[in-house]
Design an enzyme around this catalytic site. Sequence first.
Site: not given
Ligand code: PEP
Length: 260
Positions: A12, A14, A103, A175, A181, A220, A241-242
């Site tokens: 993702n 974002k 989300h 999630e 994040g 994360s 995400g990150g």
């Molecule tokens: C997300 O927002 O879908 C996500 C999993 O972000 P992160 O991996 O950065 O926590």
Amino acid sequence: MRTSRQKIVAANWKMHLDRVEALSLASEIIETAQREGLSAAQIILAVPHIHLHACGRLLESVGKFPLFLGAQNCHHEAKGAFTGEIAAAMLASYQVAYVIIGHSERRQYAFEDSKQLIAKLKRCFENNLKAIFCCGEPLAVRNAQGHLAYVRLQIEEVLSTLQPAELMNIALAYEPIWAIGTGLTANTAQIAEMHDSLRQLLMELSPAHGQQMPILYGGSCKASNAADIFATPNVDGALVGGAALDTREFLNIVKAIQDK
Ligand code: PEP
């Protein structure tokens, strides 16, 4: 227990990356994943809408390799006077395969509720798009031990309105909001408890399909914790995400599920 459930690692992106950065990251991921034979899981790149066309053209070259284009949202109406919005049919016309729906950032900042999310899922299915449907509790709910009931309601309200066969077009993503994040990952006992509860709920909603729906973990997830997360029962992949903004980090997560 080994199952035949589809494994999925979805990125993702974002609201990150300009055109040059997006194309560079997508090309690097595609080339490296192919070179390293990372084909045991579906890899999905959910890019900002403005990059769908360019990234889609890159992905056209992968042939049968399981790399797919994803979008991060669609509108709940089929079309009309909704300035700035994107319809599911438009996404389908750009070779999008998956759309992230529900989300927590969209639930929080765009006030999306279950009624809208049901309509968005319907728009996706009408256009042969699959959905990654997200759920997850805020920290206060977790601290009050209300997480299982909270997430169960998020899923039940939406999935119970769908036809059983439509469930086959969904991958769930659990999630926990406090882990997104933040660098805080749910521990494997917390993930196991929630994914087990979700699997039971899916079996109640559809004994015929409940066992088949992939359940991804998000929050994360990174290369250093992916193997432990994927070794947890009922975890069929990750929404990332990150860590998905770095080719090596992201593909090491894909490697971890390949080795599961
Ligand atoms: C997300 O927002 O879908 C996500 C999993 O972000 P992160 O991996 O950065 O926590």
